[in-house]
Design a protein around this motif. Sequence first.
Motif, PDB file in Angstrom:
ATOM      1  N   LYS A 220       0.839  -1.203   0.000  1.00 21.21           N
ATOM      2  CA  LYS A 220       0.000   0.000   0.000  1.00 21.21           C
ATOM      3  C   LYS A 220       0.873   1.252   0.000  1.00 21.21           C
ATOM      4  CE  LYS A 220      -4.031   1.917   2.360  1.00 21.21           C
ATOM      5  NZ  LYS A 220      -3.501   3.083   3.086  1.00 21.21           N
ATOM      6  N   ILE A 221       1.854   1.273   0.887  1.00 22.95           N
ATOM      7  CA  ILE A 221       2.775   2.416   0.920  1.00 22.95           C
ATOM      8  C   ILE A 221       3.463   2.555  -0.440  1.00 22.95           C
ATOM      9  CG2 ILE A 221       4.985   3.212   1.861  1.00 22.95           C
ATOM     10  CD1 ILE A 221       2.958   3.656   3.877  1.00 22.95           C
ATOM     11  N   LEU A 222       3.922   1.436  -0.977  1.00 24.79           N
ATOM     12  CA  LEU A 222       4.676   1.499  -2.234  1.00 24.79           C
ATOM     13  C   LEU A 222       3.816   2.093  -3.351  1.00 24.79           C
ATOM     14  CD1 LEU A 222       7.286   0.914  -3.747  1.00 24.79           C
ATOM     15  CD2 LEU A 222       6.421  -1.380  -4.231  1.00 24.79           C
ATOM     16  N   THR A 223       2.611   1.603  -3.516  1.00 27.36           N
ATOM     17  CA  THR A 223       1.795   2.111  -4.630  1.00 27.36           C
ATOM     18  C   THR A 223       1.441   3.578  -4.424  1.00 27.36           C
ATOM     19  OG1 THR A 223      -0.171   1.807  -5.985  1.00 27.36           O
ATOM     20  CG2 THR A 223      -0.365   1.112  -3.715  1.00 27.36           C
ATOM     21  N   GLU A 224       1.162   3.975  -3.170  1.00 24.49           N
ATOM     22  CA  GLU A 224       0.856   5.392  -2.925  1.00 24.49           C
ATOM     23  C   GLU A 224       2.035   6.289  -3.293  1.00 24.49           C
ATOM     24  OE1 GLU A 224      -2.157   4.562   0.859  1.00 24.49           O
ATOM     25  OE2 GLU A 224      -0.196   5.504   1.222  1.00 24.49           O
ATOM     26  N   ARG A 225       3.216   5.844  -2.900  1.00 18.41           N
ATOM     27  CA  ARG A 225       4.414   6.650  -3.169  1.00 18.41           C
ATOM     28  C   ARG A 225       4.716   6.696  -4.671  1.00 18.41           C
ATOM     29  NH1 ARG A 225       6.617   9.950   0.432  1.00 18.41           N
ATOM     30  NH2 ARG A 225       8.740   9.355  -0.136  1.00 18.41           N
ATOM     31  N   GLN A 226       4.525   5.564  -5.342  1.00 21.85           N
ATOM     32  CA  GLN A 226       4.813   5.525  -6.777  1.00 21.85           C
ATOM     33  C   GLN A 226       3.909   6.486  -7.539  1.00 21.85           C
ATOM     34  OE1 GLN A 226       4.177   1.305  -7.386  1.00 21.85           O
ATOM     35  NE2 GLN A 226       6.372   0.878  -7.449  1.00 21.85           N
ATOM     36  N   LEU A 227       2.605   6.436  -7.232  1.00 27.56           N
ATOM     37  CA  LEU A 227       1.673   7.272  -7.986  1.00 27.56           C
ATOM     38  C   LEU A 227       1.858   8.752  -7.637  1.00 27.56           C
ATOM     39  CD1 LEU A 227      -1.500   4.989  -8.003  1.00 27.56           C
ATOM     40  CD2 LEU A 227       0.244   5.271  -9.775  1.00 27.56           C
ATOM     41  N   LEU A 228       2.155   9.027  -6.357  1.00 26.63           N
ATOM     42  CA  LEU A 228       2.434  10.407  -5.970  1.00 26.63           C
ATOM     43  C   LEU A 228       3.679  10.911  -6.707  1.00 26.63           C
ATOM     44  CD1 LEU A 228       2.026  12.919  -4.172  1.00 26.63           C
ATOM     45  CD2 LEU A 228       3.392  11.770  -2.403  1.00 26.63           C
ATOM     46  N   GLY A 229       4.698  10.087  -6.742  1.00 25.13           N
ATOM     47  CA  GLY A 229       5.939  10.462  -7.423  1.00 25.13           C
ATOM     48  C   GLY A 229       5.687  10.746  -8.899  1.00 25.13           C
ATOM     49  N   LEU A 230       4.887   9.891  -9.520  1.00 24.98           N
ATOM     50  CA  LEU A 230       4.574  10.079 -10.938  1.00 24.98           C
ATOM     51  C   LEU A 230       3.853  11.413 -11.154  1.00 24.98           C
ATOM     52  CD1 LEU A 230       4.166   9.251 -13.882  1.00 24.98           C
ATOM     53  CD2 LEU A 230       2.274   7.779 -13.154  1.00 24.98           C
ATOM     54  N   GLU A 231       2.879  11.708 -10.288  1.00 24.09           N
ATOM     55  CA  GLU A 231       2.156  12.978 -10.431  1.00 24.09           C
ATOM     56  C   GLU A 231       3.108  14.165 -10.276  1.00 24.09           C
ATOM     57  OE1 GLU A 231      -0.915  12.696  -7.491  1.00 24.09           O
ATOM     58  OE2 GLU A 231      -2.038  11.201  -8.658  1.00 24.09           O
ATOM     59  N   MET A 232       4.024  14.049  -9.327  1.00 20.18           N
ATOM     60  CA  MET A 232       4.955  15.163  -9.096  1.00 20.18           C
ATOM     61  C   MET A 232       5.884  15.374 -10.289  1.00 20.18           C
ATOM     62  SD  MET A 232       5.773  14.439  -5.073  1.00 20.18           S
ATOM     63  CE  MET A 232       6.837  15.868  -4.773  1.00 20.18           C
ATOM     64  N   LEU A 233       6.292  14.278 -10.925  1.00 19.67           N
ATOM     65  CA  LEU A 233       7.134  14.409 -12.124  1.00 19.67           C
ATOM     66  C   LEU A 233       6.351  15.102 -13.227  1.00 19.67           C
ATOM     67  CD1 LEU A 233       8.788  10.865 -12.332  1.00 19.67           C
ATOM     68  CD2 LEU A 233       9.930  12.998 -11.709  1.00 19.67           C
ATOM     69  N   THR A 234       5.130  14.646 -13.416  1.00 19.29           N
ATOM     70  CA  THR A 234       4.289  15.211 -14.470  1.00 19.29           C
ATOM     71  C   THR A 234       4.097  16.714 -14.264  1.00 19.29           C
ATOM     72  OG1 THR A 234       3.170  13.096 -14.698  1.00 19.29           O
ATOM     73  CG2 THR A 234       2.047  15.008 -15.623  1.00 19.29           C
ATOM     74  N   GLU A 235       3.824  17.103 -13.010  1.00 18.40           N
ATOM     75  CA  GLU A 235       3.657  18.526 -12.711  1.00 18.40           C
ATOM     76  C   GLU A 235       4.881  19.344 -13.110  1.00 18.40           C
ATOM     77  OE1 GLU A 235       3.038  18.801  -8.517  1.00 18.40           O
ATOM     78  OE2 GLU A 235       1.063  17.834  -8.663  1.00 18.40           O
ATOM     79  N   ARG A 236       6.046  18.737 -12.987  1.00 17.33           N
ATOM     80  CA  ARG A 236       7.280  19.479 -13.275  1.00 17.33           C
ATOM     81  C   ARG A 236       7.757  19.293 -14.707  1.00 17.33           C
ATOM     82  NH1 ARG A 236       6.585  18.352  -8.369  1.00 17.33           N
ATOM     83  NH2 ARG A 236       7.398  19.561  -6.632  1.00 17.33           N
ATOM     84  N   GLY A 237       6.986  18.610 -15.518  1.00 17.48           N
ATOM     85  CA  GLY A 237       7.373  18.454 -16.914  1.00 17.48           C
ATOM     86  C   GLY A 237       8.522  17.491 -17.128  1.00 17.48           C
ATOM     87  N   ILE A 238       8.750  16.592 -16.188  1.00 16.94           N
ATOM     88  CA  ILE A 238       9.810  15.588 -16.359  1.00 16.94           C
ATOM     89  C   ILE A 238       9.161  14.334 -16.949  1.00 16.94           C
ATOM     90  CG2 ILE A 238      11.541  14.187 -15.179  1.00 16.94           C
ATOM     91  CD1 ILE A 238      11.450  16.398 -12.944  1.00 16.94           C
ATOM     92  N   LEU A 239       9.689  13.877 -18.063  1.00 15.89           N
ATOM     93  CA  LEU A 239       9.076  12.717 -18.714  1.00 15.89           C
ATOM     94  C   LEU A 239       9.189  11.489 -17.833  1.00 15.89           C
ATOM     95  CD1 LEU A 239      10.219  12.871 -22.440  1.00 15.89           C
ATOM     96  CD2 LEU A 239       8.098  13.695 -21.411  1.00 15.89           C
ATOM     97  N   ALA A 240       8.085  10.769 -17.704  1.00 21.43           N
ATOM     98  CA  ALA A 240       8.095   9.561 -16.890  1.00 21.43           C
ATOM     99  C   ALA A 240       7.692   8.367 -17.730  1.00 21.43           C
ATOM    100  CB  ALA A 240       7.132   9.710 -15.717  1.00 21.43           C
ATOM    101  N   LYS A 241       8.510   7.335 -17.647  1.00 22.34           N
ATOM    102  CA  LYS A 241       8.193   6.073 -18.302  1.00 22.34           C
ATOM    103  C   LYS A 241       7.865   5.068 -17.214  1.00 22.34           C
ATOM    104  CE  LYS A 241      11.251   2.975 -19.443  1.00 22.34           C
ATOM    105  NZ  LYS A 241      12.531   2.515 -19.977  1.00 22.34           N
ATOM    106  N   ILE A 242       6.905   4.209 -17.463  1.00 23.34           N
ATOM    107  CA  ILE A 242       6.571   3.188 -16.485  1.00 23.34           C
ATOM    108  C   ILE A 242       7.007   1.820 -17.018  1.00 23.34           C
ATOM    109  CG2 ILE A 242       4.723   2.120 -15.132  1.00 23.34           C
ATOM    110  CD1 ILE A 242       5.225   5.197 -14.650  1.00 23.34           C
ATOM    111  N   ASN A 243       7.720   1.098 -16.212  1.00 19.73           N
ATOM    112  CA  ASN A 243       8.052  -0.301 -16.514  1.00 19.73           C
ATOM    113  C   ASN A 243       7.131  -1.184 -15.691  1.00 19.73           C
ATOM    114  OD1 ASN A 243      10.157   0.132 -18.231  1.00 19.73           O
ATOM    115  ND2 ASN A 243      11.773  -0.466 -16.806  1.00 19.73           N
TER     116      ASN A 243
END
Lengths: 520, 72
Positions: A220-243
Amino acid sequence: MTEAAFPEGSSSQPAVDIGDVMQKLAEHKGCGTEGGSGKASCGSSAGPADMAPEIWEKVKNHPCYSEEAHHHYARMHVAVAPACNIQCNYCNRKYDCANESRPGVVSERLTPEQASKKVLAVASTIPQMTVLGIAGPGDPLANPQKTFETFRLISEVAPDIKLCLSTNGLALPDWVDEIAKYKVDHVTITINMIDPEIGQHIYPWVFWENKRLQGYEAAKILTERQLLGLEMLTERGILAKINSVMIPGINDKHLVEVNKAVKSRGAFLHNIMPLISAPEHGTVFGLNGQRGPTAQELKALQDECEGDMNMMRHCRQCRADAVGLLGEDRSAEFTTDKIMAMDVEYDAEGRKAYQQAVESERQAKVEAKQSELDGLEKAGDTKLLVAVATKGHGIINEHFGHAKEFQIYELSGKGAKFVGHRRVDLYCQGGYGEEDALDTVITAINDCHAVFVSKIGGCPKADLIEAGIEPVDQYAHEFIEQSALVWFKDYLAKVEAGEIVHVDRGDAAIRQGALLSQAS
Amino acid sequence: MAYKIVASQCTNCTACEALCPNMAISEAKGTFVIDPDKCTECIGHFDDPQCVAICPVDNTCVIDSAYPRYQA
Ligand code: SF4
Ligand code: SF4
Ligand code: SF4
């Protein structure tokens, strides 16, 4: 860092507007359906015509993000990040991990200073080296000092090199601002689930706030942190790839949900990789007999997710210290001893000239492919796969007998589309018993109608024909996609004339795996 | 009064080194070792011994019975 080096992200220009990017990507609609731009393959092979220029700038020379670029540009990983903060059931830290880019053990652990020297040495030797990644062998963000010190050193001496990192995401929210500071423009997050019920079967534990959490709580912690991290990257215009690692029976169906979740949070690419698992890897999955997907299962899932997002099918799941074009590993040429002895001169001009030559080569390839799109209507619903032996540059230039892997293209009325690659070298035979080399190849490309090579001997030729795979060597040293389409039209004509009957081929075994330098 | 690292199991991943509140862990001759004079079993710092919690190989950071348990 100079402005010229990072025109797309430098402070004088506005950061990429991710909403705009998403809009463009939605318009681009994933893969090869619109004939106009001549693109016919996947993993964001789009050219400037249908992609926001600032995104194209970011991805065009990145072998991992652009399917087309991976033929021409090289990447390297430096193993500066040994520690990890979670445990995955497909990883055993005592051995090289066969999955994703996070092998448990690398031959050498580098300090940031050694890593930066290595990058310079490689960049001077291999002018097409445009991307430096930190992917492990643990998690880069569980080793933040080493990771960011490496980025700092490299951005000082070789500002034209793009930086990327690959993380499990647990620590990502804490480091997004630092990532932005070093102009790391590509971040890969491995997301195997968004539901802790599923996650608990993939992750035995995570280390969180000075405790080891297990089971549901950990996932649960892991998925919350992953999705939060992804949103934060997107907000800053950093390209995110998901494996995502596809684990049949555990997360295979669920990955469709993962795909939706990451897409809605702005992920630029989703790369679904097969689980690679064998008892000798000593991983939980290896030992409990968890199987990986077949080539057909993997492709079906990738196709299902592709609908409206870029899928990446050319990931080679390389090691944390890989060097070279994707699918190639020249790391043995650059051991610490050799590097420290090298007298390195960073030739920025030479690199630029080389890269310009590559651009014209790529342009020629795209035009060649375009020229063969006419007359494909005849294909109707006929779709088939072909295997290609290539050493890179988008050309059929490898002997059948020397090929360590085959690239797979899907031919249909829409053109030729790159859909994956199959490893056939020794390392990947683990767990497959005592077959001889030719059987290995046939099993690996059994779902293909033809195999394109620059040269092939008489014996394998006969065996391939017997297996129902046509060996094709008359397009040696020509462009892959163009040749495949010429052959395809010829094939369709023969079917129409009743000379041959079109039959579907069976499934193939996946032999896609981490490239070991020992194996080359 | 200390933990020790079973050298044959250690992968040299360095993870424990940075987490130890007492800087008791260091690299020596190709493996990681705990200085028994510095290790407090994390008592007074954390609920769980950090080296045990982060180590990717189970039963690698273990109580060293050659020393009496740490008294805070
Ligand atoms: S592991 Fe995959 S994403 Fe990373 S460099 Fe290799 S191919 Fe690219
Ligand atoms: S138990 Fe705590 S104090 Fe002792 S070595 Fe491990 S981390 Fe350090
Ligand atoms: S965490 Fe475990 S494996 Fe890693 S260095 Fe410490 S003792 Fe060795």
